[in-house]
Write a protein that holds these residues in place. Structure first.
Motif, PDB file in Angstrom:
ATOM      1  N   LEU A 183       0.825  -1.201   0.000  1.00 59.47           N
ATOM      2  CA  LEU A 183       0.000   0.000   0.000  1.00 59.47           C
ATOM      3  C   LEU A 183       0.864   1.257   0.000  1.00 59.47           C
ATOM      4  O   LEU A 183       0.481   2.278  -0.571  1.00 59.47           O
ATOM      5  CB  LEU A 183      -0.943  -0.001   1.212  1.00 59.47           C
ATOM      6  N   GLY A 184       2.035   1.192   0.641  1.00 56.56           N
ATOM      7  CA  GLY A 184       2.984   2.296   0.538  1.00 56.56           C
ATOM      8  C   GLY A 184       3.437   2.504  -0.898  1.00 56.56           C
ATOM      9  O   GLY A 184       3.684   3.635  -1.333  1.00 56.56           O
ATOM     10  N   ILE A 205       7.438  -0.313  -4.426  1.00 52.90           N
ATOM     11  CA  ILE A 205       7.790  -1.723  -4.273  1.00 52.90           C
ATOM     12  C   ILE A 205       6.498  -2.536  -4.203  1.00 52.90           C
ATOM     13  O   ILE A 205       5.699  -2.357  -3.288  1.00 52.90           O
ATOM     14  CB  ILE A 205       8.623  -1.956  -2.998  1.00 52.90           C
ATOM     15  N   ASN A 206       6.283  -3.409  -5.186  1.00 49.92           N
ATOM     16  CA  ASN A 206       5.093  -4.261  -5.210  1.00 49.92           C
ATOM     17  C   ASN A 206       3.819  -3.474  -4.898  1.00 49.92           C
ATOM     18  O   ASN A 206       3.100  -3.782  -3.942  1.00 49.92           O
ATOM     19  CB  ASN A 206       5.236  -5.412  -4.211  1.00 49.92           C
ATOM     20  N   PRO A 207       3.498  -2.440  -5.684  1.00 54.91           N
ATOM     21  CA  PRO A 207       2.328  -1.620  -5.351  1.00 54.91           C
ATOM     22  C   PRO A 207       1.050  -2.453  -5.339  1.00 54.91           C
ATOM     23  O   PRO A 207       0.792  -3.234  -6.259  1.00 54.91           O
ATOM     24  CB  PRO A 207       2.315  -0.568  -6.464  1.00 54.91           C
ATOM     25  N   ALA A 208       0.253  -2.292  -4.294  1.00 57.98           N
ATOM     26  CA  ALA A 208      -1.001  -3.031  -4.134  1.00 57.98           C
ATOM     27  C   ALA A 208      -2.140  -2.209  -4.727  1.00 57.98           C
ATOM     28  O   ALA A 208      -2.701  -1.344  -4.060  1.00 57.98           O
ATOM     29  CB  ALA A 208      -1.250  -3.338  -2.656  1.00 57.98           C
ATOM     30  N   LEU A 231      10.550   4.381 -10.219  1.00 54.56           N
ATOM     31  CA  LEU A 231      10.967   2.988 -10.325  1.00 54.56           C
ATOM     32  C   LEU A 231       9.914   2.116  -9.647  1.00 54.56           C
ATOM     33  O   LEU A 231       9.575   2.335  -8.483  1.00 54.56           O
ATOM     34  CB  LEU A 231      12.327   2.766  -9.656  1.00 54.56           C
ATOM     35  N   ILE A 232       9.407   1.140 -10.382  1.00 58.34           N
ATOM     36  CA  ILE A 232       8.523   0.123  -9.829  1.00 58.34           C
ATOM     37  C   ILE A 232       9.289  -1.190  -9.797  1.00 58.34           C
ATOM     38  O   ILE A 232       9.788  -1.648 -10.827  1.00 58.34           O
ATOM     39  CB  ILE A 232       7.237  -0.034 -10.651  1.00 58.34           C
ATOM     40  N   PHE A 242      -2.193  -8.941  -6.916  1.00 62.87           N
ATOM     41  CA  PHE A 242      -1.279  -7.810  -7.032  1.00 62.87           C
ATOM     42  C   PHE A 242      -0.613  -7.779  -8.408  1.00 62.87           C
ATOM     43  O   PHE A 242      -0.489  -6.723  -9.028  1.00 62.87           O
ATOM     44  CB  PHE A 242      -0.220  -7.877  -5.934  1.00 62.87           C
ATOM     45  N   ARG A 243      -0.189  -8.941  -8.890  1.00 58.04           N
ATOM     46  CA  ARG A 243       0.446  -8.997 -10.210  1.00 58.04           C
ATOM     47  C   ARG A 243      -0.521  -8.550 -11.303  1.00 58.04           C
ATOM     48  O   ARG A 243      -0.158  -7.773 -12.191  1.00 58.04           O
ATOM     49  CB  ARG A 243       0.933 -10.420 -10.507  1.00 58.04           C
TER      50      ARG A 243
END
Length: 303
Positions: A183-184, A205-208, A231-232, A242-243
């Protein structure tokens, strides 16, 4: 009463708890440092891998809540008069004790620029303990109804915390990086699109995005003089919801031919949703230096 997180959000928290266990010793030492009030700094001298370290508590007038902020200074900070790059870490109660020692070791190996690190912590895990990340870090969503507080959290950063850091520490905010996970990561993506000048560069980082990806697809990005460095990083073993949501947004964004983002997407092989922050951070440091987050002297390393 505000409802608690739904199933997938609980899964995020459970995975995060596993990560917290790996760094429980650091948390115990932080607790022994004792509480502080706004304006005070308590050195965390015995955690030498995290230092020179300080902490303070800030009361947000915008959000009417306290935040606990941890600072790691470069080893040369006292001897230098320059303004340092600065890294802001969301979920600082977890990521700061994890990444601050890593940053030090990367400095030694010339893999990261010396920088001021700022960890922003709620002081507890879970809504019952005052952790409002599911509200503060999120854009609006059809459900749950406690999503959608990102704009207010941006105001807290822009009007309260960032000015305090700029006033009390020698930092160059033009060379700032903000990072968030899950979530961040949604928050850093949202801010890169809506308030791109708030930070110099963004790491997601791994955006939800699984609950509000349509909002992001329909979102019209704000303009910035130069394309916003974003940058993701995405873990190969991330969960399917999530993916899939990130794939949807990336497909849409790449079809826009929009120039508002300088977007880089990097995979994290054999990494998972909650535990991939160190791997993401290592990749991000090289990317950030190339984007302008270099040292006062303009080179990596500290020897």
């Amino acid at each position: 009463m505000r409802p608690g997180p739904l199933l997938s959000d609980r899964w995020i928290m459970n995975r995060t708890v596993c990560t917290v266990a790996l760094i429980s010793l650091a948390f115990c030492c932080l607790a022994l440092a004792g509480p502080s009030t706004d304006g005070e700094s308590t050195p965390l001298a015995r955690l030498f891998g995290m230092g020179p370290a300080e902490n303070f508590t800030i009361r947000s007038e915008t959000l009417e809540r306290d935040f606990h902020v941890y600072i790691r200074l470069p080893r040369e900070y006292a001897e230098s008069e320059c303004d340092w790059p600065v890294v802001y870490m969301l979920d600082g109660g977890i990521l700061f004790p994890m990444l601050a020692p890593l940053h030090l070791m990367m400095e030694i190996d010339d893999l990261a620029p010396p920088a001021v690190l700022v960890g922003i912590s709620y002081g507890g895990l879970g809504y019952a303990n005052g952790n409002m990340r599911s509200t503060d870090y999120t854009a609006p969503a059809p459900e749950p109804d406690y999503y959608g507080g990102a704009d207010a959290y941006q105001r807290f950063l822009s009007e309260e915390l960032i000015p305090k850091i700029n006033r009390d520490y020698r930092v160059d905010h033009d060379r700032s990086l903000v990072l968030g996970q899950s979530l961040g990561g949604q928050f850093t993506l949202y801010t890169a699109l809506t308030r791109p000048d708030l930070f110099g560069a963004y790491l997601s980082i791994n955006p939800a995005l699984h609950r509000n990806v349509e909002f992001f697809i329909e979102l019209e990005p704000a303009a910035r003089q130069d394309p916003t460095p974003l940058l993701i990083t995405r873990a190969s073993e991330d969960r399917e919801p999530f993916r899939n949501a990130l794939d949807q947004w990336l497909e849409h964004w790449r079809g826009r031919e929009a120039g508002s983002l300088a977007l880089s997407v990097q995979g994290l092989e054999d990494e998972h949703h909650a535990s991939s922050a160190p791997a993401a951070y290592r990749q991000a440091m090289a990317w950030w230096a190339a984007a302008g987050g270099d040292t006062c002297s303009g080179s990596l390393g500290s020897d």
